[in-house]
Design an enzyme around this catalytic site. Structure first.
Site, PDB file in Angstrom:
ATOM      1  N   GLU A  66      -2.742  -7.418 -31.871  1.00 42.12           N
ATOM      2  CA  GLU A  66      -3.494  -8.389 -31.060  1.00 42.12           C
ATOM      3  C   GLU A  66      -3.110  -9.834 -31.375  1.00 42.12           C
ATOM      4  O   GLU A  66      -3.460 -10.751 -30.638  1.00 42.12           O
ATOM      5  CB  GLU A  66      -5.008  -8.171 -31.252  1.00 42.12           C
ATOM      6  CG  GLU A  66      -5.609  -8.679 -32.535  1.00 42.12           C
ATOM      7  CD  GLU A  66      -5.411  -7.788 -33.769  1.00 42.12           C
ATOM      8  OE1 GLU A  66      -6.018  -8.107 -34.809  1.00 42.12           O
ATOM      9  OE2 GLU A  66      -4.649  -6.797 -33.698  1.00 42.12           O
TER      10      GLU A  66
ATOM     11  N   HIS B 152      -1.037  -6.695 -37.034  1.00 41.68           N
ATOM     12  CA  HIS B 152      -2.065  -6.988 -36.034  1.00 41.68           C
ATOM     13  C   HIS B 152      -1.397  -7.136 -34.668  1.00 41.68           C
ATOM     14  O   HIS B 152      -0.912  -8.206 -34.333  1.00 41.68           O
ATOM     15  CB  HIS B 152      -2.803  -8.277 -36.395  1.00 41.68           C
ATOM     16  CG  HIS B 152      -3.737  -8.119 -37.542  1.00 41.68           C
ATOM     17  ND1 HIS B 152      -5.044  -7.696 -37.387  1.00 41.68           N
ATOM     18  CD2 HIS B 152      -3.552  -8.296 -38.880  1.00 41.68           C
ATOM     19  CE1 HIS B 152      -5.627  -7.633 -38.574  1.00 41.68           C
ATOM     20  NE2 HIS B 152      -4.751  -7.983 -39.491  1.00 41.68           N
TER      21      HIS B 152
ATOM     22  N   CYS C  89      -4.604  -2.430 -39.329  1.00 38.84           N
ATOM     23  CA  CYS C  89      -4.692  -3.074 -40.644  1.00 38.84           C
ATOM     24  C   CYS C  89      -5.536  -2.217 -41.600  1.00 38.84           C
ATOM     25  O   CYS C  89      -5.157  -1.105 -41.924  1.00 38.84           O
ATOM     26  CB  CYS C  89      -5.207  -4.507 -40.504  1.00 38.84           C
ATOM     27  SG  CYS C  89      -4.974  -5.497 -42.001  1.00 38.84           S
TER      28      CYS C  89
END
Length: 194
Positions: free
Chosen positions: A177, A175, A77
Protein backbone atom coordinates in the site's frame (compact mmCIF):
# COMPACT_ATOMS: atom_id res chain seq x y z
CA UNK A 1 -16.29 -8.32 -4.48
CA UNK A 2 -16.24 -8.16 -0.69
CA UNK A 3 -12.85 -7.25 0.76
CA UNK A 4 -12.40 -7.35 4.53
CA UNK A 5 -9.41 -5.85 6.36
CA UNK A 6 -9.07 -7.56 9.74
CA UNK A 7 -9.31 -4.85 12.38
CA UNK A 8 -7.73 -6.09 15.60
CA UNK A 9 -6.03 -2.91 16.80
CA UNK A 10 -2.58 -3.65 15.36
CA UNK A 11 -2.66 -2.43 11.80
CA UNK A 12 -1.86 0.51 9.59
CA UNK A 13 -5.37 0.16 8.29
CA UNK A 14 -6.13 3.55 6.75
CA UNK A 15 -3.31 3.47 4.22
CA UNK A 16 -4.47 0.00 3.11
CA UNK A 17 -8.05 1.26 2.79
CA UNK A 18 -6.87 4.20 0.66
CA UNK A 19 -4.80 1.86 -1.54
CA UNK A 20 -7.85 -0.36 -2.11
CA UNK A 21 -9.95 2.71 -2.95
CA UNK A 22 -7.34 3.89 -5.49
CA UNK A 23 -7.93 0.56 -7.27
CA UNK A 24 -11.64 1.40 -7.50
CA UNK A 25 -12.64 -1.09 -4.81
CA UNK A 26 -13.98 -0.85 -1.27
CA UNK A 27 -12.78 -2.62 1.85
CA UNK A 28 -14.69 -3.17 5.09
CA UNK A 29 -12.87 -3.02 8.44
CA UNK A 30 -14.03 -5.79 10.73
CA UNK A 31 -13.15 -8.09 13.61
CA UNK A 32 -16.46 -9.96 13.28
CA UNK A 33 -15.80 -13.64 12.49
CA UNK A 34 -18.93 -14.01 10.32
CA UNK A 35 -18.09 -10.93 8.26
CA UNK A 36 -14.49 -12.11 7.80
CA UNK A 37 -15.66 -15.61 6.80
CA UNK A 38 -18.05 -14.17 4.20
CA UNK A 39 -15.38 -12.06 2.47
CA UNK A 40 -14.07 -12.86 -1.02
CA UNK A 41 -10.61 -11.58 -0.04
CA UNK A 42 -9.13 -10.93 3.40
CA UNK A 43 -6.25 -8.62 4.31
CA UNK A 44 -4.45 -9.30 7.60
CA UNK A 45 -2.37 -6.19 8.40
CA UNK A 46 0.01 -5.61 11.27
CA UNK A 47 2.25 -2.89 12.62
CA UNK A 48 3.90 -3.00 16.03
CA UNK A 49 5.15 -5.71 18.37
CA UNK A 50 4.44 -9.40 17.79
CA UNK A 51 3.40 -10.59 21.27
CA UNK A 52 0.97 -7.72 21.94
CA UNK A 53 -0.53 -8.13 18.44
CA UNK A 54 -0.98 -11.88 19.05
CA UNK A 55 -2.62 -11.16 22.41
CA UNK A 56 -5.12 -8.89 20.61
CA UNK A 57 -5.87 -11.70 18.12
CA UNK A 58 -6.41 -14.17 20.96
CA UNK A 59 -8.66 -11.77 22.87
CA UNK A 60 -11.05 -11.62 19.90
CA UNK A 61 -10.75 -15.31 18.95
CA UNK A 62 -9.25 -14.40 15.59
CA UNK A 63 -6.17 -16.55 16.26
CA UNK A 64 -8.28 -19.67 15.70
CA UNK A 65 -10.37 -18.19 12.85
CA UNK A 66 -7.59 -16.98 10.53
CA UNK A 67 -5.90 -20.37 9.88
CA UNK A 68 -9.32 -21.84 8.96
CA UNK A 69 -10.13 -19.28 6.25
CA UNK A 70 -10.65 -20.74 2.76
CA UNK A 71 -10.57 -17.58 0.61
CA UNK A 72 -7.34 -15.78 -0.39
CA UNK A 73 -5.76 -14.12 2.67
CA UNK A 74 -2.94 -11.56 2.44
CA UNK A 75 -0.80 -10.91 5.52
CA UNK A 76 1.14 -7.63 5.38
CA UNK A 77 4.33 -6.93 7.40
CA UNK A 78 3.65 -8.09 10.99
CA UNK A 79 0.56 -9.84 9.64
CA UNK A 80 2.81 -12.10 7.57
CA UNK A 81 5.14 -12.69 10.53
CA UNK A 82 2.23 -13.69 12.78
CA UNK A 83 1.23 -16.31 10.19
CA UNK A 84 4.56 -18.10 10.85
CA UNK A 85 5.29 -20.69 13.57
CA UNK A 86 7.15 -18.51 16.07
CA UNK A 87 8.72 -15.06 16.38
CA UNK A 88 11.81 -14.14 18.35
CA UNK A 89 10.06 -10.83 19.05
CA UNK A 90 8.54 -11.35 22.50
CA UNK A 91 9.03 -15.14 22.15
CA UNK A 92 5.68 -15.25 20.36
CA UNK A 93 3.88 -18.39 19.21
CA UNK A 94 2.40 -17.63 15.78
CA UNK A 95 -0.57 -18.98 13.84
CA UNK A 96 1.52 -21.79 12.28
CA UNK A 97 0.27 -21.28 8.73
CA UNK A 98 3.79 -20.92 7.32
CA UNK A 99 6.25 -23.52 8.62
CA UNK A 100 9.09 -21.10 9.40
CA UNK A 101 10.30 -18.86 12.24
CA UNK A 102 10.84 -15.09 12.48
CA UNK A 103 14.21 -13.91 13.79
CA UNK A 104 15.95 -10.59 14.44
CA UNK A 105 18.52 -9.02 12.14
CA UNK A 106 21.97 -8.97 13.72
CA UNK A 107 23.60 -5.86 15.15
CA UNK A 108 25.85 -5.71 12.05
CA UNK A 109 23.16 -3.85 10.13
CA UNK A 110 20.99 -0.83 10.88
CA UNK A 111 17.76 -1.99 12.54
CA UNK A 112 14.99 -1.49 11.74
CA UNK A 113 15.43 -1.70 8.00
CA UNK A 114 13.47 1.34 6.86
CA UNK A 115 12.94 2.38 3.27
CA UNK A 116 13.09 0.96 -0.21
CA UNK A 117 14.64 -2.39 -1.05
CA UNK A 118 14.37 -4.80 -3.96
CA UNK A 119 12.36 -7.99 -4.22
CA UNK A 120 13.54 -10.81 -6.48
CA UNK A 121 13.03 -14.51 -7.30
CA UNK A 122 9.34 -13.75 -7.81
CA UNK A 123 7.28 -16.91 -8.29
CA UNK A 124 3.56 -16.42 -7.67
CA UNK A 125 0.51 -15.09 -9.55
CA UNK A 126 0.47 -12.09 -7.18
CA UNK A 127 3.64 -10.85 -8.94
CA UNK A 128 2.18 -11.00 -12.45
CA UNK A 129 3.43 -7.93 -14.33
CA UNK A 130 5.93 -7.00 -11.57
CA UNK A 131 9.60 -7.01 -12.58
CA UNK A 132 12.34 -8.82 -10.69
CA UNK A 133 14.33 -6.33 -8.56
CA UNK A 134 11.36 -3.96 -8.23
CA UNK A 135 11.65 -1.68 -5.19
CA UNK A 136 9.22 -2.06 -2.29
CA UNK A 137 8.84 -0.10 0.95
CA UNK A 138 9.85 -1.94 4.15
CA UNK A 139 9.97 -1.19 7.88
CA UNK A 140 11.05 -4.12 10.06
CA UNK A 141 13.60 -5.40 12.58
CA UNK A 142 12.73 -9.10 12.30
CA UNK A 143 12.75 -11.26 9.19
CA UNK A 144 11.47 -14.59 7.93
CA UNK A 145 14.10 -17.09 6.85
CA UNK A 146 14.01 -18.55 3.35
CA UNK A 147 11.87 -21.70 3.25
CA UNK A 148 9.83 -23.89 0.91
CA UNK A 149 6.98 -21.34 1.04
CA UNK A 150 9.17 -18.41 -0.10
CA UNK A 151 7.83 -16.69 -3.24
CA UNK A 152 10.10 -13.61 -3.18
CA UNK A 153 13.38 -12.69 -1.50
CA UNK A 154 15.12 -9.51 -0.41
CA UNK A 155 18.75 -8.98 0.51
CA UNK A 156 19.61 -7.11 3.73
CA UNK A 157 22.61 -8.63 5.52
CA UNK A 158 21.39 -11.93 4.05
CA UNK A 159 18.71 -13.24 1.72
CA UNK A 160 15.36 -13.51 3.49
CA UNK A 161 11.74 -14.17 2.54
CA UNK A 162 9.99 -10.97 1.52
CA UNK A 163 6.89 -12.94 0.47
CA UNK A 164 5.40 -16.34 1.32
CA UNK A 165 2.59 -18.48 -0.04
CA UNK A 166 0.90 -21.67 1.10
CA UNK A 167 -2.42 -22.70 -0.42
CA UNK A 168 -4.79 -19.70 -0.10
CA UNK A 169 -2.47 -17.82 2.28
CA UNK A 170 -0.09 -15.12 1.05
CA UNK A 171 2.25 -12.93 3.06
CA UNK A 172 4.41 -9.94 2.16
CA UNK A 173 7.02 -8.37 4.43
CA UNK A 174 6.88 -5.10 2.49
CA UNK A 175 4.00 -2.61 2.43
CA UNK A 176 2.32 -2.85 -1.00
CA UNK A 177 0.00 0.00 0.00
CA UNK A 178 3.07 2.29 0.28
CA UNK A 179 5.04 0.86 -2.65
CA UNK A 180 3.88 2.99 -5.56
CA UNK A 181 2.58 1.43 -8.79
CA UNK A 182 4.33 -1.94 -8.26
CA UNK A 183 2.68 -2.32 -4.85
CA UNK A 184 -0.69 -1.37 -6.35
CA UNK A 185 -0.16 -4.04 -9.03
CA UNK A 186 0.48 -6.70 -6.35
CA UNK A 187 -2.70 -5.71 -4.50
CA UNK A 188 -4.66 -5.76 -7.76
CA UNK A 189 -3.28 -9.22 -8.59
CA UNK A 190 -4.28 -10.45 -5.14
CA UNK A 191 -7.83 -9.14 -5.57
CA UNK A 192 -8.02 -10.86 -8.98
CA UNK A 193 -7.05 -14.29 -7.61
CA UNK A 194 -9.77 -16.89 -8.06
Amino acid sequence: MKIVIIDYGAGNIQSIQFAVKRLGLNAVLSNDPEEIRSADKVIFPGVGEASSAMNKLKASGLDSLIPQLKQPVLGICLGMQLMCNWSEEGDTQGLGIFDVDVVKFSTRVKVPQIGWNQISDLCSPIFKGVKDYEYMYLVHSFYVKECKETIATTSYELEYSSALQKDNFYGVQFHPEKSSSAGAKILSNFFNLL
